[in-house]
Design a protein around this motif. Structure first.
Motif, PDB file in Angstrom:
ATOM      1  N   TYR A   3       0.906  -1.285   0.152  1.00 53.29           N
ATOM      2  CA  TYR A   3       0.143  -0.062   0.068  1.00 53.29           C
ATOM      3  C   TYR A   3       0.855   1.321  -0.014  1.00 53.29           C
ATOM      4  O   TYR A   3       1.941   1.190   0.875  1.00 53.29           O
ATOM      5  N   MET A   6      -0.829   7.584   1.375  1.00 52.26           N
ATOM      6  CA  MET A   6      -1.130   9.062   0.500  1.00 52.26           C
ATOM      7  C   MET A   6      -1.145  10.125   1.709  1.00 52.26           C
ATOM      8  O   MET A   6      -0.789  11.336   0.951  1.00 52.26           O
ATOM      9  N   ILE A  14      -4.302   7.670   4.973  1.00 51.10           N
ATOM     10  CA  ILE A  14      -5.066   6.965   3.476  1.00 51.10           C
ATOM     11  C   ILE A  14      -4.111   6.350   2.834  1.00 51.10           C
ATOM     12  O   ILE A  14      -2.915   6.842   2.640  1.00 51.10           O
ATOM     13  N   LEU A  16      -3.159   3.718  -0.731  1.00 51.08           N
ATOM     14  CA  LEU A  16      -3.699   3.468  -1.979  1.00 51.08           C
ATOM     15  C   LEU A  16      -3.151   2.080  -2.133  1.00 51.08           C
ATOM     16  O   LEU A  16      -1.992   1.918  -2.326  1.00 51.08           O
ATOM     17  N   PHE A  22      -8.543   3.508  -2.555  1.00 53.42           N
ATOM     18  CA  PHE A  22      -8.162   4.508  -1.594  1.00 53.42           C
ATOM     19  C   PHE A  22      -8.763   3.876  -0.214  1.00 53.42           C
ATOM     20  O   PHE A  22     -10.096   3.662   0.033  1.00 53.42           O
TER      21      PHE A  22
ATOM     22  N   LEU B 150      -8.381  13.957  -0.385  1.00 52.48           N
ATOM     23  CA  LEU B 150      -7.941  12.564  -0.300  1.00 52.48           C
ATOM     24  C   LEU B 150      -8.936  11.595   0.925  1.00 52.48           C
ATOM     25  O   LEU B 150      -9.221  10.452   0.478  1.00 52.48           O
ATOM     26  N   ALA B 154     -11.201   8.686  -0.152  1.00 52.81           N
ATOM     27  CA  ALA B 154     -11.391   7.258   0.743  1.00 52.81           C
ATOM     28  C   ALA B 154     -12.619   6.834   1.094  1.00 52.81           C
ATOM     29  O   ALA B 154     -12.969   5.668   1.166  1.00 52.81           O
ATOM     30  N   CYS B 157     -14.619   5.722  -1.914  1.00 52.01           N
ATOM     31  CA  CYS B 157     -13.753   4.475  -2.833  1.00 52.01           C
ATOM     32  C   CYS B 157     -14.882   3.471  -2.895  1.00 52.01           C
ATOM     33  O   CYS B 157     -15.832   2.866  -1.859  1.00 52.01           O
ATOM     34  N   TYR B 211     -14.350   9.635  -6.449  1.00 58.00           N
ATOM     35  CA  TYR B 211     -13.261   8.660  -6.803  1.00 58.00           C
ATOM     36  C   TYR B 211     -12.751   8.631  -8.198  1.00 58.00           C
ATOM     37  O   TYR B 211     -11.555   8.682  -8.492  1.00 58.00           O
TER      38      TYR B 211
END
Lengths: 338, 240
Positions: A3, A6, A14, A16, A22, B150, B154, B157, B211
């Motif tokens: 992973y 991020m 977080i 990815l 995410f 972000l 998340a 997602c 996303y």
């Protein structure tokens, strides 16, 4: 899986993953740009709305199942479960099971000849009268039934009205069916009565209504008499004759449940000679009474009932009987006292 | 009673906003530490114990999963923290047989890691990490122009494999038609009507709008390292 970190927050990070997701995970001292393995991902508990929906759906399903069961039971009760039975006896004996609505739900031979008679016979979807007619035809074909023979329908049902209805219907229709071809006797019995007359009385019934016992014996006699009368009618005279026959059916059916009613019926019915026959058979009716001394213990009403009956029938006879019984009763009591 | 109401109100606000959740966790740090201490039987050290981070993420989960009919929030959170810590401890049990590299060997003073030959080039690794960090920073800035963080991505997602595949399919289509990426950069809006032509379900794309923005931005210009990390994304589509 690797992973990529991020973004880092004090309480979470977080990540990815390689498939483009995410994800939020516990920030185990990560740095942005780092590649990590085995993170502790955040599990999103299912939202309460979804839970509620699931609960609603499952409860609705449960209710539907209950309803289905309930109506299924109801359906079974009214359409599938045998409610009453008709025993068709020539020499072969056949049992027809009927549901509450009077449709035939089962047909079985109750002796060997009966099984031979219904072998290969398609009864499904047919009316009870049609079945009776066709079975009688088959019996004639197979040689079980010939001129001057006897066909008896023994009806076993918990409902008196149904007994009368079926009795009248079967008698009229079958007679009509056979009219002009051959002459046979047609008898209608109440199955419970006929079985009692042939077999020993069931102890439960005796204990529940001891007073009805003498009537039963008289009912048996009335059965005999009615069948005798029937035999004189059933020679295929005319349809007008069936009315009193129906009356004769009603004569002996209430005997099991309404003791006093049967007596009044007797006096009301057209058969003058019939009532005289019933009254002229004191030995027959006295026999069970004499047997009956056992039942006196628990029932004081017995005498009274008997008195009622005797008043209508025969006063001399009743006084004798009553005295006997009273003395019996007193003896019993004195025995008990000692 | 009033205090209880206040917490519940805060929790319901934090449900919608990750920033607020972060603040709430900051406020309740003593509580989280106490719960972790109960589990560890010693006070946790911030920045050292993984358990504390796990307790924090469990608190996040508690915020997300809480509903009024589940009783008092703190009791619920405490239960969730405890069960997550137990989960973690069980996961770690598998490695209990392994010896830590940090532990001292027979000779005092040197740890096992010191005796092992260095396999990786440390300086190179730090370089790539720095480069990645810069790239991510850039991406974040660009996403800010779209009003997407972000954290939002998340939360937005896709979780199901099928949905993820649908998003990838749309991405593949966007890569084949450069107009879409151009339009995205020019208008700062996701051209869903054009993406739909790629065969993906419109509703699915709309639901995962944020996303999709992040994914498409990653595949516009630059971001070589992130794209390198995401190699599998395109592999999965290409084989189909």
């Amino acid at each position: 899986m690797k992973y990529m970190v991020m973004e880092c927050h004090p309480s979470y990070a977080i990540l990815l993953d390689k498939e483009g997701r995410f994800l939020i995970a516990a920030n185990l001292r990560y740095e942005v740009g780092q590649e990590v393995t085995n993170p502790v991902l955040m599990k999103k508990p299912s939202s309460s709305g979804f839970r509620l929906k699931r609960v609603l759906i499952s409860s609705a399903a449960a209710i539907a199942a209950c309803l289905l069961l309930l109506f299924g039971m109801n359906y079974y009760e009214s359409y599938m479960a045998p409610y009453s039975s008709i025993f068709l006896t020539i020499n072969p004996e056949v049992r027809m099971d009927l549901n509450r609505n009077g449709s035939v739900v089962g047909l079985a031979g109750t002796n060997d000849d009966g099984e031979t008679l219904i072998e290969g016979y398609e009864w499904k979807g047919k009316d009870k009268v049609t079945i009776a007619d066709e079975l009688v035809d088959r019996a004639i074909e197979m040689g079980f039934l010939s001129e001057g023979g006897r066909v008896s329908f023994s009806i076993d049902t918990p409902d008196e009205a149904i007994f009368q209805e079926y009795g009248v219907e079967l008698r009229s229709k079958v007679t009509e069916h056979l009219d002009g071809r051959i002459t046979v006797e047609i008898e209608i019995f109440d199955y419970s009565n006929s079985s009692e007359s042939s077999k020993e009385e069931q102890p439960e019934k005796v204990s529940s209504s001891p007073s009805s016992l003498p009537e039963k014996s008289s009912a048996v006699t009335s059965d005999k008499t009615s069948s005798q009368i029937v035999s004189s009618y059933s020679g295929g005279k005319g349809e007008s004759d069936f009315k009193p026959t129906a009356g004769s059916i009603s004569d002996h059916t209430p005997s099991s449940s309404k003791p006093s009613g049967s007596n009044t019926d007797y006096s009301d019915s057209d058969y003058g000679e019939n009532s005289s026959m019933a009254s002229s058979q004191p030995p027959a009716s006295s026999k069970p009474v004499s047997d009956n001394t056992n039942y006196n213990d628990g029932n004081t009403n017995y005498n009274q009932e008997n008195q009622n009956e005797n008043e209508t029938d025969d006063t001399d006879y009743s006084s004798e009987e009553q005295e006997d019984q009273e003395s019996d009763y007193e003896e019993k009591e004195s025995d008990e006292d000692e | 009673m009033n205090e209880e109401q206040l917490i519940i109100q805060q929790v319901y606000k934090a449900k919608e906003n990750m920033q607020k959740a972060d603040e709430l966790i900051n406020d309740y740090m003593p509580f989280i530490k106490a719960e972790t201490a109960k589990f560890l039987r010693r006070p946790p050290i911030e920045g050292h114990d993984d358990e504390l981070s796990i307790a924090m993420i469990a608190f996040h989960e508690a915020i997300c999963g809480y509903a009024r009919n589940r009783g008092a929030f703190l009791k619920y959170a405490s239960m969730l923290i405890r069960s997550r810590l137990i989960d973690y401890a069980r996961k770690e049990m598998r490695h209990s047989g392994a010896i830590s590299l940090e532990n001292g060997s027979e000779k005092e003073g040197t740890s096992l890691s010191d005796t092992l030959a260095d396999q990786k080039n440390h300086s190179e690794e730090t370089d790539t990490r720095e480069a990645t960090k810069a790239e991510i920073q850039e991406l974040r800035k660009q996403m800010e122009g779209f009003g997407v963080s972000l954290t939002d991505v998340a939360e937005n997602c896709p979780k199901q494999k099928r949905t993820l595949d649908a998003c990838r399919k749309a991405l593949q289509y966007a890569k084949e038609t450069p107009d879409i990426l151009e339009e995205l950069l020019r208008t700062k809006r996701l051209p869903i009507s054009k993406l739909v032509q790629g065969g993906a379900d419109r509703k699915t794309l709309e639901r995962h709008r944020k996303y999709m923005v992040a994914l498409l931005l990653v595949f516009t210009n630059g971001y070589e390292l992130i794209r390198g990390h995401l190699k599998q994304v395109m592999k999965g589509v290409a084989t189909k």
